[in-house]
Design a protein around this motif. Structure first.
Motif, PDB file in Angstrom:
ATOM      1  N   ILE A   1       0.725  -1.114   0.007  1.00 23.75           N
ATOM      2  CA  ILE A   1      -0.092  -0.014   0.033  1.00 23.75           C
ATOM      3  C   ILE A   1       0.993   1.207   0.008  1.00 23.75           C
ATOM      4  O   ILE A   1       2.086   1.243   0.831  1.00 23.75           O
ATOM      5  CB  ILE A   1      -1.009  -0.208   1.196  1.00 23.75           C
ATOM      6  N   ALA A   2       0.750   2.077  -1.052  1.00 24.96           N
ATOM      7  CA  ALA A   2       1.610   3.262  -1.019  1.00 24.96           C
ATOM      8  C   ALA A   2       1.036   4.538  -1.097  1.00 24.96           C
ATOM      9  O   ALA A   2      -0.428   4.599  -1.776  1.00 24.96           O
ATOM     10  CB  ALA A   2       2.424   3.123  -2.336  1.00 24.96           C
ATOM     11  N   ARG A   3       1.468   5.603  -0.893  1.00 28.08           N
ATOM     12  CA  ARG A   3       0.888   7.028  -0.954  1.00 28.08           C
ATOM     13  C   ARG A   3       0.917   7.431  -2.297  1.00 28.08           C
ATOM     14  O   ARG A   3       2.063   7.224  -3.187  1.00 28.08           O
ATOM     15  CB  ARG A   3       1.861   7.793  -0.074  1.00 28.08           C
ATOM     16  N   LEU A   4      -0.108   7.850  -2.855  1.00 19.80           N
ATOM     17  CA  LEU A   4      -0.341   8.296  -4.282  1.00 19.80           C
ATOM     18  C   LEU A   4      -0.452   9.818  -4.192  1.00 19.80           C
ATOM     19  O   LEU A   4      -1.424  10.520  -4.042  1.00 19.80           O
ATOM     20  CB  LEU A   4      -1.547   7.851  -4.961  1.00 19.80           C
ATOM     21  N   PRO A   5       0.638  10.625  -4.784  1.00 16.61           N
ATOM     22  CA  PRO A   5       0.596  11.941  -4.743  1.00 16.61           C
ATOM     23  C   PRO A   5      -0.677  12.458  -5.905  1.00 16.61           C
ATOM     24  O   PRO A   5      -0.831  11.736  -6.912  1.00 16.61           O
ATOM     25  CB  PRO A   5       2.116  12.474  -5.518  1.00 16.61           C
ATOM     26  N   THR A   6      -1.226  13.604  -5.450  1.00 14.12           N
ATOM     27  CA  THR A   6      -2.483  13.962  -6.383  1.00 14.12           C
ATOM     28  C   THR A   6      -2.094  15.476  -6.611  1.00 14.12           C
ATOM     29  O   THR A   6      -1.339  16.266  -6.081  1.00 14.12           O
ATOM     30  CB  THR A   6      -3.842  13.981  -5.826  1.00 14.12           C
ATOM     31  N   VAL A   7      -3.019  16.098  -7.483  1.00 15.39           N
ATOM     32  CA  VAL A   7      -2.988  17.425  -7.540  1.00 15.39           C
ATOM     33  C   VAL A   7      -2.933  18.074  -6.171  1.00 15.39           C
ATOM     34  O   VAL A   7      -2.529  19.332  -6.257  1.00 15.39           O
ATOM     35  CB  VAL A   7      -4.236  17.994  -8.700  1.00 15.39           C
ATOM     36  N   ARG A   8      -3.934  17.754  -5.488  1.00 17.49           N
ATOM     37  CA  ARG A   8      -3.996  18.527  -4.224  1.00 17.49           C
ATOM     38  C   ARG A   8      -2.996  18.440  -3.172  1.00 17.49           C
ATOM     39  O   ARG A   8      -2.759  19.357  -2.398  1.00 17.49           O
ATOM     40  CB  ARG A   8      -5.304  17.853  -3.470  1.00 17.49           C
ATOM     41  N   GLU A   9      -2.147  17.448  -3.522  1.00 15.83           N
ATOM     42  CA  GLU A   9      -0.752  17.560  -2.586  1.00 15.83           C
ATOM     43  C   GLU A   9       0.142  16.957  -3.218  1.00 15.83           C
ATOM     44  O   GLU A   9       0.459  15.549  -3.676  1.00 15.83           O
ATOM     45  CB  GLU A   9      -1.104  16.375  -1.304  1.00 15.83           C
ATOM     46  N   PRO A  10       1.206  17.627  -3.622  1.00 16.00           N
ATOM     47  CA  PRO A  10       2.237  17.272  -4.609  1.00 16.00           C
ATOM     48  C   PRO A  10       2.850  16.073  -3.753  1.00 16.00           C
ATOM     49  O   PRO A  10       3.138  15.974  -2.523  1.00 16.00           O
ATOM     50  CB  PRO A  10       3.054  18.583  -4.749  1.00 16.00           C
ATOM     51  N   GLY A  11       3.574  15.147  -4.605  1.00 16.98           N
ATOM     52  CA  GLY A  11       4.525  14.153  -3.932  1.00 16.98           C
ATOM     53  C   GLY A  11       5.780  14.531  -3.272  1.00 16.98           C
ATOM     54  O   GLY A  11       6.279  15.489  -3.437  1.00 16.98           O
ATOM     55  N   ARG A  12       6.409  13.400  -2.885  1.00 15.07           N
ATOM     56  CA  ARG A  12       7.793  13.281  -2.125  1.00 15.07           C
ATOM     57  C   ARG A  12       8.477  12.489  -2.633  1.00 15.07           C
ATOM     58  O   ARG A  12       8.002  11.472  -3.072  1.00 15.07           O
ATOM     59  CB  ARG A  12       7.778  13.227  -0.544  1.00 15.07           C
ATOM     60  N   PRO A  13       9.740  12.638  -2.752  1.00 13.69           N
ATOM     61  CA  PRO A  13      10.728  11.547  -3.226  1.00 13.69           C
ATOM     62  C   PRO A  13      10.454  10.230  -2.463  1.00 13.69           C
ATOM     63  O   PRO A  13      10.162  10.316  -1.382  1.00 13.69           O
ATOM     64  CB  PRO A  13      11.984  12.009  -2.967  1.00 13.69           C
ATOM     65  N   MET A  14      10.452   9.187  -3.210  1.00 11.67           N
ATOM     66  CA  MET A  14      10.242   7.768  -2.770  1.00 11.67           C
ATOM     67  C   MET A  14      11.490   7.119  -2.748  1.00 11.67           C
ATOM     68  O   MET A  14      12.346   7.139  -3.601  1.00 11.67           O
ATOM     69  CB  MET A  14       9.278   7.331  -3.804  1.00 11.67           C
ATOM     70  N   ASP A  15      11.749   6.444  -1.519  1.00  8.16           N
ATOM     71  CA  ASP A  15      13.099   5.501  -1.621  1.00  8.16           C
ATOM     72  C   ASP A  15      12.317   3.904  -2.382  1.00  8.16           C
ATOM     73  O   ASP A  15      12.180   3.181  -1.596  1.00  8.16           O
ATOM     74  CB  ASP A  15      13.285   5.280  -0.263  1.00  8.16           C
ATOM     75  N   VAL A  16      12.636   3.783  -3.706  1.00  4.37           N
ATOM     76  CA  VAL A  16      12.112   2.885  -4.350  1.00  4.37           C
ATOM     77  C   VAL A  16      12.993   1.667  -3.735  1.00  4.37           C
ATOM     78  O   VAL A  16      12.051   0.649  -3.760  1.00  4.37           O
ATOM     79  CB  VAL A  16      12.374   3.117  -5.825  1.00  4.37           C
ATOM     80  N   GLN A  17      14.096   1.468  -3.536  1.00  4.43           N
ATOM     81  CA  GLN A  17      14.763   0.418  -3.260  1.00  4.43           C
ATOM     82  C   GLN A  17      14.441  -0.145  -1.801  1.00  4.43           C
ATOM     83  O   GLN A  17      13.922  -1.310  -1.772  1.00  4.43           O
ATOM     84  CB  GLN A  17      16.298   0.535  -3.103  1.00  4.43           C
ATOM     85  N   ARG A  18      13.957   0.781  -0.985  1.00  2.00           N
ATOM     86  CA  ARG A  18      13.426   0.416   0.412  1.00  2.00           C
ATOM     87  C   ARG A  18      12.064  -0.284   0.323  1.00  2.00           C
ATOM     88  O   ARG A  18      11.658  -1.424   0.829  1.00  2.00           O
ATOM     89  CB  ARG A  18      13.488   1.488   1.258  1.00  2.00           C
ATOM     90  N   GLU A  19      11.150   0.317  -0.681  1.00  2.00           N
ATOM     91  CA  GLU A  19       9.909   0.083  -0.871  1.00  2.00           C
ATOM     92  C   GLU A  19      10.027  -1.452  -1.650  1.00  2.00           C
ATOM     93  O   GLU A  19       9.031  -2.381  -1.139  1.00  2.00           O
ATOM     94  CB  GLU A  19       8.995   0.815  -1.766  1.00  2.00           C
ATOM     95  N   LEU A  20      10.767  -1.889  -2.481  1.00  2.00           N
ATOM     96  CA  LEU A  20      10.973  -2.957  -3.133  1.00  2.00           C
ATOM     97  C   LEU A  20      11.233  -3.947  -2.165  1.00  2.00           C
ATOM     98  O   LEU A  20      10.709  -5.141  -2.108  1.00  2.00           O
ATOM     99  CB  LEU A  20      11.809  -2.971  -4.606  1.00  2.00           C
ATOM    100  N   LEU A  21      12.123  -3.809  -1.344  1.00  2.00           N
ATOM    101  CA  LEU A  21      12.604  -4.906  -0.419  1.00  2.00           C
ATOM    102  C   LEU A  21      11.665  -5.068   0.631  1.00  2.00           C
ATOM    103  O   LEU A  21      11.579  -6.268   0.927  1.00  2.00           O
ATOM    104  CB  LEU A  21      14.054  -4.324   0.458  1.00  2.00           C
ATOM    105  N   ARG A  22      10.917  -4.048   1.064  1.00  2.84           N
ATOM    106  CA  ARG A  22       9.656  -4.321   1.972  1.00  2.84           C
ATOM    107  C   ARG A  22       8.500  -5.158   1.156  1.00  2.84           C
ATOM    108  O   ARG A  22       8.220  -6.222   1.847  1.00  2.84           O
ATOM    109  CB  ARG A  22       9.329  -2.927   2.249  1.00  2.84           C
ATOM    110  N   ALA A  23       8.292  -5.011  -0.343  1.00  2.00           N
ATOM    111  CA  ALA A  23       7.370  -5.743  -0.769  1.00  2.00           C
ATOM    112  C   ALA A  23       8.039  -7.323  -0.970  1.00  2.00           C
ATOM    113  O   ALA A  23       6.998  -8.069  -1.103  1.00  2.00           O
ATOM    114  CB  ALA A  23       7.108  -4.946  -2.141  1.00  2.00           C
TER     115      ALA A  23
END
Length: 102
Positions: free
Chosen positions: A76-98
């Motif tokens: 489950i991940a945070r989805l940036p939308t027009v109302r709230e811009p995104g922040r950088p994501m640590d893709v490697q950490r998320e992949l390892l967690r998944a």
């Protein structure tokens, strides 16, 4: 292993855009609605990725945490939308967690 679905939980416009791409989506208008939808997705074994709108993510944290505890095989991940811009994501950490390694 059967194919897994991507599910978007966000505002109407974001959900509509993802539906055009063939992604299942649930339109919500409050953090409470978002939390209910996230919890309803926990028993669904066909769901592999839930993208929850950033504007509801923090306020629906309890449901997000329950999803993560119950579904170590899904993300489950945070989805940036027009109302709230995104922040950088640590893709490697998320992949390892998944993959259950982080």
């Amino acid at each position: 292993m059967a194919a897994r679905r991507v599910v978007v939980v966000a505002d109407t416009y974001t959900v509509y855009a993802f539906r055009l791409l063939g992604v299942e989506g649930y339109s919500v208008n409050s953090p409470r609605e978002a939390a209910r939808v996230v919890e309803s997705l926990i028993p669904r074994e066909d769901v592999g990725l839930v993208l929850l709108s950033a504007e509801y993510f923090d306020e629906a944290r309890e449901a997000v945490d329950r999803f993560r505890r119950a579904r170590s095989d899904a993300v489950i991940a945070r989805l940036p939308t027009v109302r709230e811009p995104g922040r950088p994501m640590d893709v490697q950490r998320e992949l390892l967690r998944a993959l259950g390694m982080g």
